[in-house]
Motif scaffolding. Structure first.
Motif, PDB file in Angstrom:
ATOM      1  N   ALA A  43       0.824  -1.213   0.000  1.00  0.00           N
ATOM      2  CA  ALA A  43       0.000   0.000   0.000  1.00  0.00           C
ATOM      3  C   ALA A  43       0.858   1.262   0.000  1.00  0.00           C
ATOM      4  O   ALA A  43       0.531   2.259  -0.656  1.00  0.00           O
TER       5      ALA A  43
ATOM      6  N   ASN B 155       1.616   4.043  -3.763  1.00  0.00           N
ATOM      7  CA  ASN B 155       1.244   5.458  -3.670  1.00  0.00           C
ATOM      8  C   ASN B 155       2.449   6.379  -3.563  1.00  0.00           C
ATOM      9  O   ASN B 155       2.294   7.594  -3.453  1.00  0.00           O
TER      10      ASN B 155
ATOM     11  N   VAL C 183      -4.999   4.490   3.051  1.00  0.00           N
ATOM     12  CA  VAL C 183      -4.923   3.123   3.566  1.00  0.00           C
ATOM     13  C   VAL C 183      -5.995   2.963   4.635  1.00  0.00           C
ATOM     14  O   VAL C 183      -6.041   3.727   5.609  1.00  0.00           O
TER      15      VAL C 183
ATOM     16  N   TYR D   2      -4.095   5.328  -5.554  1.00  0.00           N
ATOM     17  CA  TYR D   2      -4.895   4.210  -5.080  1.00  0.00           C
ATOM     18  C   TYR D   2      -5.336   4.421  -3.625  1.00  0.00           C
ATOM     19  O   TYR D   2      -4.643   5.072  -2.832  1.00  0.00           O
ATOM     20  N   ARG D   3      -6.483   3.841  -3.350  1.00  0.00           N
ATOM     21  CA  ARG D   3      -6.921   3.659  -1.964  1.00  0.00           C
ATOM     22  C   ARG D   3      -6.903   2.162  -1.681  1.00  0.00           C
ATOM     23  O   ARG D   3      -7.520   1.377  -2.401  1.00  0.00           O
ATOM     24  N   VAL D   4      -6.166   1.781  -0.668  1.00  0.00           N
ATOM     25  CA  VAL D   4      -5.928   0.364  -0.364  1.00  0.00           C
ATOM     26  C   VAL D   4      -6.730  -0.003   0.878  1.00  0.00           C
ATOM     27  O   VAL D   4      -6.663   0.688   1.910  1.00  0.00           O
ATOM     28  N   TYR D   5      -7.480  -1.100   0.781  1.00  0.00           N
ATOM     29  CA  TYR D   5      -8.312  -1.578   1.886  1.00  0.00           C
ATOM     30  C   TYR D   5      -7.742  -2.920   2.345  1.00  0.00           C
ATOM     31  O   TYR D   5      -7.781  -3.927   1.612  1.00  0.00           O
TER      32      TYR D   5
ATOM     33  N   ILE E 231      -8.012  -0.954  -4.285  1.00  0.00           N
ATOM     34  CA  ILE E 231      -7.312  -2.238  -4.238  1.00  0.00           C
ATOM     35  C   ILE E 231      -7.595  -2.873  -2.884  1.00  0.00           C
ATOM     36  O   ILE E 231      -7.433  -2.231  -1.833  1.00  0.00           O
TER      37      ILE E 231
ATOM     38  N   ILE F  10      -6.766  -5.911  -0.148  1.00  0.00           N
ATOM     39  CA  ILE F  10      -5.781  -6.896   0.298  1.00  0.00           C
ATOM     40  C   ILE F  10      -6.393  -7.633   1.484  1.00  0.00           C
ATOM     41  O   ILE F  10      -6.601  -7.042   2.548  1.00  0.00           O
TER      42      ILE F  10
END
Length: 608
Positions: free
Chosen positions: A60, A64, A92, A122-125, A153, A155
């Protein structure tokens, strides 16, 4: 007072290159970032403490980063990296599925996915313990997971991959994290000790790594615990005292005593181990591991399987040279049996001591067995004297020298009767040695009758017993000890063994088989034939499935391996109990014919 940060957090990897023991996974992720082949969903699965959440955070952070290095690592200098390091990044989002596993929690997550990131691409979850989500939550998450916005995205991390439904698995790229090797954990602990200015013994770090069982986080926690106990000097002694681990030296001493067949020394060492507060089961499992390591040292190609420090490895190599391969294999079998029976045993100490005594006697037992196999069974003097052919040979055979006898009959070098006989001339020796060898085929041994003949078990002594023969008749076959016994048994012995097996089936929950076996008694016929009467086909099918096990049990209990079992269906007893549904309806219809008319009128069927 300064806040203490545990080593697992303080030295948590911040880049892909610093991740311990997961090179294949980190290389794949770096190539995906470099080639812009990022999937919309990842699933990281594996044991605890192997770097699943750590790799998710590094991924993450890296995607970015505005200044990714040539090695595909985050720069740690841009605004995105600084906000991530300080825990203030809005790109994140971490969710603990163990405490947020409802449909409403997933619905809130789906609502946030629609918003684009304020900075970055991106925004990562990151969803930890994703297997804890409910079935309804999984179903609510399916559509968003399959077709998320291009900036989102997911994970997912879990320790129990098998609990995730297949529709989730099919929408993710799956990465299986391995347990971290002992060498990698020990190297990482050495790095931590160097940075913390702690003097650590390599053997002590290997013990910590083995105790962690492939989890780096557990190893760091154990390291902190022992540093608090021992201070800035971490020794092997401090580690085994703090972790309640049995010293290697005890196992080396025990194996030396067992190889030397020194039973008293091995029992005294085991008593000392018990006095030090160690459990017998702990000792026997450790002994099995020690014997396994000695077996590994027998071949240089398997030394990589030995996960110990170099100094301990040298001790294993030295001791393995003194342990024969058959000894190690049989010792492992004895230890494995003791391990399996330990918890069920009422006298657990005796169980371990018996195992040690058996291992210490392996070499002696093998030597005795070898000597027994080389001995040849002598023929009885009575049969030699009663045979007229032998008497006539003594009178008429010419005398020959040993060299001539060897030329005439080379097989005569191995004598069938090495015992000296008084007043025996050389001619009789020639004729005796030139006789054909005694047959030892158990299939040709005469089977005694059930009533008149003696028990074949009497033939199982150290010497061979032969039936008396008439002049001119062929000699009977010689019975060789060690063949499968066929002792006689009585009707009472048969019923006792039969009832014992029936009770065992009742204890195992096989009540139908128990009822079948206990309803009637078996009958002993001629030639060890066991006849058992049953009532119907249902009992026959029930008994047929267990017939081989039952016959094997009876043969072993009665010590007669020629016994046979025959089942007979009783067709005479017309008042036998109905078993099937059809039999029961037929019996009821005989008593009440109205039931048959009712069945025909409404076209009813009988439930099976």
């Amino acid at each position: 007072m300064e806040n203490f940060v545990v080593s697992a957090r303080k030295y948590r990897p911040a880049t892909f290159d610093t991740v311990v023991g997961q090179h294949s996974i980190t290389s794949t992720l770096k190539n995906a970032i470099k080639n812009h082949h990022l999937a919309q969903a990842f699933l990281f699965c594996g044991p605890r403490g192997v770097g699943k959440t750590t790799c998710a955070r590094i991924l993450a952070k890296t995607i970015n980063c505005t200044n990714i290095t040539a090695a595909t690592e985050a720069c740690d200098t841009c605004e995105s990296c600084r906000s991530f390091n300080s825990g203030q990044s809005l790109n994140v989002y971490e969710l603990d599925a163990a405490s947020n596993n409802s449909v409403d929690d997933i619905r809130n997550l789906v609502d946030q996915v629609r918003f684009a990131p304020q900075s970055g691409d991106y925004r990562v979850y990151i969803i930890d313990e994703v297997h804890m989500l409910s079935q309804a939550a999984f179903n609510a998450f399916l559509k968003t997971l399959e077709e998320p916005p291009k900036h989102a995205i997911f994970i997912l991390a879990t320790t129990e991959k098998h609990k995730i439904i297949p529709t989730i698995l099919s929408r993710c790229q799956i990465f299986d994290f391995n347990r971290i090797r002992v060498e990698d954990i020990a190297t990482h602990l050495q790095f931590i000790a160097k940075n913390e200015h702690i003097e650590a013994d390599p053997d002590a770090l290997h013990i910590i790594a083995q105790k962690a069982d492939g989890a780096l986080r557990d190893a760091c926690s154990i390291f902190d615990q022992i540093v608090s106990f021992a201070g800035n000097k971490l020794t092997y002694k401090a580690v085994i005292d703090n972790l309640n681990i049995l010293d290697y030296d005890y196992y080396f001493k025990v194996v030396d005593a067992l190889v030397g067949e020194n039973i008293p020394a091995s029992l005294l060492l085991f008593n000392e181990i018990l006095n030090n507060g160690f459990d017998g089961h702990h000792f026997i499992t450790g002994l099995g591991e020690h014997l396994r390591n000695l077996l590994v040292c027998k071949d240089p190609s398997t030394l990589i399987l030995l996960e110990v420090s170099n100094s301990i490895k040298d001790k294993y190599k030295t001791q393995s040279t003194n342990c024969p391969l058959p000894f190690l294999l049989k010792s492992l079998g004895a230890v494995n049996r003791c391990d399996a029976q330990y918890k069920m045993s009422k006298n657990q100490r005796l169980q371990v001591e018996l195992c040690l005594m058996q291992i210490a006697s392996i070499n002696s037992a093998d030597a005795e067995k070898k000597n027994d196999s080389l001995q040849i069974i002598p023929r009885s003097k009575e049969n030699q004297a009663s045979s007229p052919a032998a008497t006539s040979d003594v009178k008429t055979a010419p005398t020959a020298s040993p060299e001539e006898r060897t030329k005439q009959n080379p097989a005569s070098v191995t004598k069938l009767n090495p015992e000296p006989v008084a007043n025996q001339n050389p001619a009789s020796a020639v004729n005796q040695t030139s006789e054909p060898p005694v047959k030892a085929t158990t299939s040709e041994v005469k089977k005694p009758g059930l009533k008149s003949s003696p028990s074949i078990g009497q033939f199982m002594g150290s010497q061979t017993k032969k039936e008396s023969t008439k002049p001119g008749s062929p000699e009977p076959e010689t019975f060789i000890p060690g063949s499968r016994p066929t002792e006689l048994f009585s009707q009472d012995a048969l019923e006792s063994s039969w009832n014992t097996y029936a009770k065992q089936m009742q204890q195992k929950g096989k009540h139908n088989l128990y009822s079948t076996l206990s309803f009637r008694k078996p009958v002993l016929k001629e030639n060890a034939l066991i006849e058992f009467t049953i009532d119907n086909k249902v009992q026959e099918e029930t008994l047929e499935n267990e017939k081989s096990d039952l016959l094997g049990f009876l043969r072993k209990e009665l010590n007669n391996y020629s016994a046979a079992l025959k089942t007979v269906i009783n067709t005479i007893d017309s008042e036998r109990k109905p078993y099937t549904s059809g039999d029961k309806f037929k019996r009821m219809a005989e008593k009440n014919p109205t039931l048959l008319k009712l069945k025909q009128q409404f076209d009813l069927d009988i439930e099976i």
